[in-house]
Design a protein around this motif. Structure first.
Motif, mmCIF file in Angstrom:
data_model
loop_
_atom_site.group_PDB
_atom_site.id
_atom_site.type_symbol
_atom_site.label_atom_id
_atom_site.label_comp_id
_atom_site.label_asym_id
_atom_site.label_seq_id
_atom_site.Cartn_x
_atom_site.Cartn_y
_atom_site.Cartn_z
ATOM 1 N N GLY C 170 0.624 -1.484 -0.016
ATOM 2 C CA GLY C 170 0.533 0.008 0.120
ATOM 3 C C GLY C 170 0.611 0.969 0.124
ATOM 4 N N TRP C 171 1.929 0.936 -0.102
ATOM 5 C CA TRP C 171 2.695 2.444 -0.138
ATOM 6 C C TRP C 171 2.649 2.654 -1.645
ATOM 7 C CZ3 TRP C 171 7.734 -1.211 1.838
ATOM 8 C CH2 TRP C 171 7.754 -0.878 2.899
ATOM 9 N N ARG C 172 2.196 4.548 -1.442
ATOM 10 C CA ARG C 172 2.456 4.889 -2.815
ATOM 11 C C ARG C 172 3.684 6.013 -3.040
ATOM 12 N NH1 ARG C 172 0.522 0.847 -3.103
ATOM 13 N NH2 ARG C 172 -1.697 0.155 -4.203
ATOM 14 N N LYS C 173 3.561 6.684 -1.871
ATOM 15 C CA LYS C 173 4.775 7.827 -1.542
ATOM 16 C C LYS C 173 5.976 7.596 -1.109
ATOM 17 C CE LYS C 173 2.088 11.474 0.714
ATOM 18 N NZ LYS C 173 1.749 12.544 1.298
ATOM 19 N N GLY C 174 7.005 7.831 -2.388
ATOM 20 C CA GLY C 174 7.912 7.233 -2.087
ATOM 21 C C GLY C 174 8.902 8.741 -2.264
ATOM 22 N N ALA C 175 10.025 8.073 -0.726
ATOM 23 C CA ALA C 175 11.451 9.489 -1.420
ATOM 24 C C ALA C 175 12.665 8.827 -1.703
ATOM 25 C CB ALA C 175 11.687 9.715 0.046
ATOM 26 N N LEU C 176 13.352 8.851 -2.441
ATOM 27 C CA LEU C 176 15.075 8.219 -2.733
ATOM 28 C C LEU C 176 15.395 8.871 -2.030
ATOM 29 C CD1 LEU C 176 13.925 9.094 -6.874
ATOM 30 C CD2 LEU C 176 14.268 6.616 -5.643
ATOM 31 N N LEU C 177 16.657 7.930 -1.064
ATOM 32 C CA LEU C 177 18.083 7.994 -0.611
ATOM 33 C C LEU C 177 18.793 7.447 -0.864
ATOM 34 C CD1 LEU C 177 17.935 9.314 3.461
ATOM 35 C CD2 LEU C 177 19.925 8.884 0.986
ATOM 36 N N CYS C 178 19.462 7.300 -2.304
ATOM 37 C CA CYS C 178 20.829 6.381 -2.883
ATOM 38 C C CYS C 178 22.244 6.598 -2.268
ATOM 39 C CB CYS C 178 20.440 5.763 -3.987
ATOM 40 S SG CYS C 178 17.933 5.505 -4.096
ATOM 41 N N GLY C 179 22.553 6.317 -2.873
ATOM 42 C CA GLY C 179 23.790 5.876 -2.436
ATOM 43 C C GLY C 179 24.206 7.102 -3.624
ATOM 44 N N THR C 180 25.667 7.732 -3.692
ATOM 45 C CA THR C 180 26.395 8.762 -5.116
ATOM 46 C C THR C 180 26.866 7.435 -6.288
ATOM 47 O OG1 THR C 180 27.780 9.713 -3.954
ATOM 48 C CG2 THR C 180 25.709 10.445 -3.900
ATOM 49 N N HIS C 181 27.263 6.507 -5.924
ATOM 50 C CA HIS C 181 27.983 5.638 -6.357
ATOM 51 C C HIS C 181 27.539 5.409 -7.888
ATOM 52 C CE1 HIS C 181 26.144 3.195 -3.832
ATOM 53 N NE2 HIS C 181 26.480 1.690 -4.587
ATOM 54 N N GLU C 182 28.322 4.670 -8.943
ATOM 55 C CA GLU C 182 27.697 4.341 -9.912
ATOM 56 C C GLU C 182 26.680 3.430 -9.989
ATOM 57 O OE1 GLU C 182 31.053 2.355 -12.025
ATOM 58 O OE2 GLU C 182 29.436 1.371 -13.447
ATOM 59 N N SER C 183 26.836 2.442 -8.706
ATOM 60 C CA SER C 183 25.480 1.654 -8.869
ATOM 61 C C SER C 183 23.869 2.406 -8.541
ATOM 62 C CB SER C 183 25.777 -0.004 -8.381
ATOM 63 O OG SER C 183 26.290 0.365 -7.673
ATOM 64 N N GLY C 184 24.710 3.215 -7.528
ATOM 65 C CA GLY C 184 23.664 3.771 -6.584
ATOM 66 C C GLY C 184 22.829 5.488 -7.858
ATOM 67 N N LYS C 185 23.224 5.569 -8.578
ATOM 68 C CA LYS C 185 22.956 6.501 -9.316
ATOM 69 C C LYS C 185 21.168 5.982 -10.466
ATOM 70 C CE LYS C 185 24.397 10.344 -8.933
ATOM 71 N NZ LYS C 185 25.993 11.462 -8.453
ATOM 72 N N LEU C 186 22.723 4.644 -11.255
ATOM 73 C CA LEU C 186 21.232 3.453 -11.635
ATOM 74 C C LEU C 186 20.005 3.501 -10.521
ATOM 75 C CD1 LEU C 186 21.578 2.026 -14.728
ATOM 76 C CD2 LEU C 186 22.393 0.062 -13.374
ATOM 77 N N ALA C 187 21.037 2.624 -9.692
ATOM 78 C CA ALA C 187 19.708 2.186 -8.880
ATOM 79 C C ALA C 187 18.132 3.189 -8.850
ATOM 80 C CB ALA C 187 19.643 1.802 -7.059
ATOM 81 N N GLU C 188 19.111 4.639 -7.956
ATOM 82 C CA GLU C 188 17.819 5.528 -8.385
ATOM 83 C C GLU C 188 16.982 5.822 -9.045
ATOM 84 O OE1 GLU C 188 19.910 9.296 -5.828
ATOM 85 O OE2 GLU C 188 18.737 10.356 -8.253
ATOM 86 N N GLN C 189 17.618 6.196 -10.170
ATOM 87 C CA GLN C 189 16.909 6.138 -11.580
ATOM 88 C C GLN C 189 15.568 5.263 -11.727
ATOM 89 O OE1 GLN C 189 20.168 6.088 -14.429
ATOM 90 N NE2 GLN C 189 18.800 7.968 -15.484
ATOM 91 N N ILE C 190 16.005 3.622 -11.799
ATOM 92 C CA ILE C 190 15.195 2.215 -11.662
ATOM 93 C C ILE C 190 14.086 2.469 -10.864
ATOM 94 C CG2 ILE C 190 15.369 0.067 -11.356
ATOM 95 C CD1 ILE C 190 17.809 -0.465 -12.513
ATOM 96 N N PHE C 191 14.454 3.182 -9.415
ATOM 97 C CA PHE C 191 13.556 3.068 -8.642
ATOM 98 C C PHE C 191 12.090 4.231 -9.033
ATOM 99 C CE2 PHE C 191 14.392 0.198 -5.824
ATOM 100 C CZ PHE C 191 16.035 0.492 -4.658
ATOM 101 N N GLU C 192 13.227 5.374 -9.595
ATOM 102 C CA GLU C 192 12.059 6.908 -10.271
ATOM 103 C C GLU C 192 10.771 5.946 -11.247
ATOM 104 O OE1 GLU C 192 13.810 9.794 -10.313
ATOM 105 O OE2 GLU C 192 11.515 11.147 -11.266
#
Lengths: 329, 299, 401
Positions: C170-192
């Motif tokens: 039931g979660w709908r509003k998400g916030a991103l707090l990912c790492g700034t390393h290579e895979s972190g940036k990728l993860a951030e994009q993917i999550f979004e």
């Protein structure tokens, strides 16, 4: 014995002539691609070290932003080739110009400070550049890195042939041609009037100022020339390795180049090259040891710095002086 | 939740958020100040920055961790013991590495410091392993005060820092040893002429500086994690601080530390967390452009 | 001054250094030893990651040798791992690879970072060695290289599983707090991208350098002000766990969506499960309901005294795949033939601990995957997710736009 102009020329430039001959003939003896690769990397770092030597060794300014300019040169070359499709040679020249342009602004700001403030101030500039490269993703692809940078564009030759850069040998000659060019240019500068003003600033800046030398202008000159070659080595790195990430502009890179200069002998022409070469080789050899590699490297640095004042070249000069004295007895 | 039941509408929430960020900044600033203090003291005597300061900071954290976990010492006792051990190590470093290089160009000391960093960091890596170590939970009770959250450990950090700063000031200004340190920092030749043993002063200053770094590390570790590379980012910030505040200046280190902590916290909170570092360095560059010797540095 | 005397001492020291180190290098290629190369970060910030990778490889090689090695063309062979540290720098990876080729001639080189893999992809077909690239960066698969295999699946696939579980809560509003390393940036994009695709909102984004940040309060304060239902995390396990405990201190009662780098069993050592609840994440390798994996887990803990992870498990299995492929191809030198045999030996029987069952045409291995929830201080049941549908829809080289 009459000294002809030719024999004069030979004796003054003996070291360089020998160096060029050795460099030119190595590929005939070394077929292993591993050793060629190591030599190419030594060459690239040698250019970077030689350029740092100009501002630090000859002009006495502790500039710790060198890695940033290496990185700017590398990224400029890579981006121009990848995103604008420009050929390597033009990209390299443009990259060096960009590096000098950025260097101009950083230099102007940095030279307002002196001594330790200048040192740490330039180091901070280095960090700023790294952070910008990391975060300006639209331009640099950030931490994902820039990949697929092509090797230098082939040079067309008459009769339908061309020199291409897919082999180690070709890249080796490319890098070392630039290295020799760099050394000759720096040597020319050091021996000229401009070089004298560098040395004057290194000796005593206030005295130089009182003698009428515009120290800011002099320091800036030395800085910009040094930065130009730093960018050049970065460009060569970009095309050879083919992949860039923000770490190559990191201040740790600056420290590594600094170590090469200092261990080799700051303020000597051969020093940076010897430093780059010997430390790369030593670092490789340390791979075989069971003892933690970097700990050994750390001890080595401390020992060399405490016992070998003036680096390896300093030691060589002392040795030569000792031998000379003994020979005269 | 983050805000107490007493908040009235958006403005109060914004206020609470702001104060929370400021509090964060002060806590960060405390740690930075302690590290910068040690560094600036050492600079005042050495006249070169001690680049290995971050590595010693890390060693202090590991030692405290070791004493607190493996040997089961009480947190405060572990901190004290580690501080004493680090002070001794600092003295050794000064004696064996920096003193032979006094008369040489500062670059030599710089390279020697880099060598030290390799030794300490890689040594820690091989002895303790590469993973992040967590301190056993200590002082984690959280308080809710007027809509703000603060844990006990954070209060301790701020309090201890203020205490140490006061003690340091008293030490320098009111004791004879402190006076000799000041004298040597200002004028080494003059101090020598007055019969002050410069070597002894160097030893004391290094013990002090390294000890402070160790305490700072021990204070922050329960909040964050202990790992071999933890000294790197801290030493960089410490340098920014002593440049900002003026090298060799104690008030400069303190004020610089808090400014940096606040800038980091507020810029991260309100503008962008990714460009965090750029703001800190941007502040530095601006200050240097106006005052090339830092806020309190001697001209 | 005595500079000359000291100089001689240095030379002596260096000569001894050179000689002793060459001793180590005298392991010339013997007729019945096959060298397996590894180049990865063994020092610096990524050292743990590099070691995890190496552990799996070492364990496989030890086991294979203990069982008598492999027999190919009537001859018996043992394996030997040659591991070199490249400090996460691609230039060093290339140097190491060339060194390995020069001195040890390995048919396989393992490398756990995209930069190094990409560097080696430039010459591995020339120099004839197969790379196992352990990375979630799909760029390595886009170079058209025929001698590359990759075990970790797309981060897009891994993260889609945990996002789905979060959505179901039931979660709908998400916030991103990912790492700034290579895979972190990728993860951030993917999550979004994936979260918005489902219809969710992203209310805040505060990337943090998990390794360097001393204190996460500023980031958390910013994120929590936007009142999210859940926070997306991506980075090494221990700092992720710290973020969670600090978020709880600040009064956050919502959930966490943990990316594939966050290993729940490692996080549990730092922050109690009660605080981690409620959250969704990738099932730790040691808890996967696969008997082979459970067995491997035990052996790994006994051997290395560390928690086994995907890094070690995958490299362990890939090494066995390589060994079986050599046997099937009937050669230890023709790497193209060995490569052809690879898809044919999947899965590798009792060593298929991660269950690699297919290889795509680019060299991507597909295997088992489990996501799981953490609720009320307890691990939930692992949820089995088959990768094939996702891969059919998105392809092995999908990156978020």
């Amino acid at each position: 014995m009459r000294q002809t102009k030719f024999s004069n020329f030979i004796s003054r430039n003996l070291a360089y002539i020998i160096f060029i001959i050795v460099v030119a003939t190595i590929p005939f003896f070394v077929s292993s691609r591993f050793y060629m690769h190591i030599l190419i990397m030594c060459g690239i770092w040698g250019i970077a070290a030689a350029s740092m030597n100009l501002i630090m060794g000859y002009t006495g300014q502790v500039n710790l932003a060198h890695g940033a300019f290496f990185g700017i040169g590398a990224y400029s070359t890579g981006l121009l080739m990848l995103k604008l499709g420009i050929n390597f040679w033009l990209a390299l020249i443009m990259a060096c110009s960009i590096t000098v342009a950025i260097g101009f602004f950083i230099g102007l700001l940095a030279f307002r400070t002196k001594g330790s403030y200048y040192a740490i101030g330039t180091m901070c500039f280095n960090v700023i550049v790294t952070v910008i490269i990391e975060n300006w993703e639209g331009l640099t692809e950030g931490v994902r890195g820039l990949l697929g940078i092509p090797r230098p564009t082939p040079i067309p030759f008459p009769f339908g042939k061309e020199i291409n850069f897919t082999t180690m040998t070709a890249n080796y000659y490319l890098v070392f041609s630039f290295l020799i060019l760099t050394l000759l240019i720096i040597r020319r500068i050091v021996n000229s009037m401009i070089g004298r003003s560098f040395l004057a600033v290194r000796g005593n800046e206030e005295l130089a100022e009182s003698l009428g030398i515009n120290t800011l202008f002099t320091k800036l000159q030395s800085f910009l020339i040094s930065v130009f070659f730093a960018g050049l080595s970065g460009g060569l790195y970009a095309s050879y390795i083919g992949f860039l990430s923000p770490e190559i502009s990191d201040y740790h890179v600056t420290f590594e180049i600094l170590i090469y200069c200092l261990i080799g002998g700051l303020g000597t022409m051969a020093g940076p090259i010897i430093g780059a070469f010997s430390l790369t080789v030593i670092s490789e050899l340390l791979h075989g040891m069971a003892f933690p590699r970097l700990v050994a490297y750390g001890f080595l640095l401390i020992i060399i710095v405490i016992f070998l004042r003036g680096g390896i070249m300093g030691g060589v000069h002392l040795l030569a002086a000792n031998l000379f004295l003994k020979a005269r007895k | 939740m983050l805000y107490t039941k007493n908040f009235n509408g958006k403005d109060d929430a914004e206020m609470a958020l702001f104060i929370q960020q400021v509090l964060n900044g002060i806590m960060l600033g405390s740690i930075y100040s302690l590290v910068a203090l040690g560094l600036t003291l050492e600079y005042g005597i050495l006249h070169i920055p001690n680049f290995a300061h971050g590595a010693l900071y890390m060693a202090g954290a590991y030692l405290t961790f070791l004493l607190a976990t493996q040997m089961g010492f009480n947190y405060w006792l572990a901190m004290m013991l580690a501080m004493i051990a680090l002070a001794a190590i600092g003295v050794l470093v000064e004696r064996l590495v920096y003193r032979p290089l006094i008369k040489e160009s500062p670059l030599n000391s710089f390279i020697a410091a880099i060598g030290l960093i390799f030794i300490f960091v890689d040594g820690a890596l091989h002895i303790f392993g590469p993973d992040f170590k967590r301190f056993p939970p200590v002082h984690y009770e959280a308080f809710q005060v007027m809509g703000l959250t603060i844990t006990l450990q954070r209060i301790i950090i701020i309090t201890v820092t203020i205490l140490l700063i006061i003690l340091l000031q008293l030490f320098i200004k009111k004791t004879t040893i402190g006076a000799t340190i000041e004298a040597t920092a200002q004028d080494r030749e003059g101090a020598l002429l007055m019969g002050i043993s410069v070597n002894r002063v160097r030893m004391i200053v290094f013990a002090l500086g390294t000890g402070l770094a160790s305490i700072a590390a021990a204070l922050i570790s329960p909040i964050h994690l202990v790992y071999p590379g933890m000294g790197g980012p801290v030493i960089l910030k410490a340098f920014v601080i002593i440049i900002l505040g003026g090298m060799g200046s104690i008030p400069g280190a303190i004020i610089g530390g808090f400014i940096l902590g606040l800038v980091e916290s507020l810029s991260g909170g309100y503008i962008s967390t990714a460009y965090n570092e750029v703001f800190s360095f941007g502040v530095l560059v601006t200050v240097l452009a106006i005052r090339p010797t830092g806020l309190f540095g001697a001209k | 001054m005595g500079g000359g005397k000291n100089f001689k001492k240095i030379i002596n020291f260096l000569i001894i250094l050179i000689l002793t180190s060459f001793m180590g290098n005298l392991s010339m290629v013997l007729a019945d030893v096959i060298n397996v190369g590894y180049t990865g970060p063994l020092s610096g910030g990524a050292a743990k990651y590099g070691r995890n990778n190496l552990e799996g490889l070492e364990m496989a090689v030890e086991e294979i040798n203990a069982a008598g090695g492999i027999t190919v063309g009537g001859k018996k062979y043992a394996f030997k791992v040659i591991a070199l540290d490249d400090r996460y720098k691609p230039a060093d990876t290339v140097t190491n690879a060339r060194r390995l080729i020069e001195l040890h001639k390995p048919p396989f080189i393992f490398c756990p970072h995209a930069g190094g893999i990409l560097g080696m992809l430039k010459f591995n077909e020339q120099e004839k060695f197969i790379i196992h690239g352990y990375t979630d960066n799909p760029a390595v698969l886009q170079q058209g290289n025929r001698l590359l295999v990759k075990a970790p699946m797309s981060m897009g696939f891994y993260n889609s599983g945990v996002i789905e579980l979060g959505w179901q809560k039931g979660w709908r509003k998400g916030a991103l707090l990912c790492g700034t390393h290579e895979s972190g940036k990728l993860a951030e994009q993917i999550f979004e991208v994936l979260w918005k695709d489902k219809g969710g909102q992203i209310v805040a984004n505060a990337p943090a350098d998990y390794a360097k940040v001393t204190d996460f309060y500023p980031y958390l304060t910013k994120v929590l002000a936007a009142k999210p239902d859940c926070i997306f995390l991506y980075g090494p396990s221990e700092p992720s766990a710290m973020i969670i405990s600090q978020a709880r201190e600040l009064g956050f009662k919502g959930g966490f969506v943990l990316g594939s780098q966050c290993k729940l069993d490692e996080m549990e050592k730092v922050t109690p499960l009660k605080l981690i609840s409620p959250s969704t994440g990738v099932c730790p390798v040691g808890m996967m309901p696969l008997p082979l994996m459970q067995d491997y887990s035990k052996r790994h803990r006994e051997r290395f005294n560390t928690i086994p992870t995907s890094e070690s498990a995958f490299n362990y299995e890939v090494m066995y795949i390589f060994a079986e492929a050599m046997k099937k191809a009937g050669t230890v030198t023709d790497v193209y033939k060995i490569m052809e045999a690879v898809p044919q030996v999947l899965p590798v029987g009792k060593h298929a601990i991660r269950g690699i069952h297919t290889m795509t045409k680019e060299g991507q291995f597909l295997s088992g995957y489990f996501a799981m929830e953490v609720d009320e201080g307890k691990f939930g049941k692992p949820v089995d997710i088959d990768p094939r549908p996702w891969y059919q829809k998105y392809g092995a080289t999908w990156t978020p736009k």
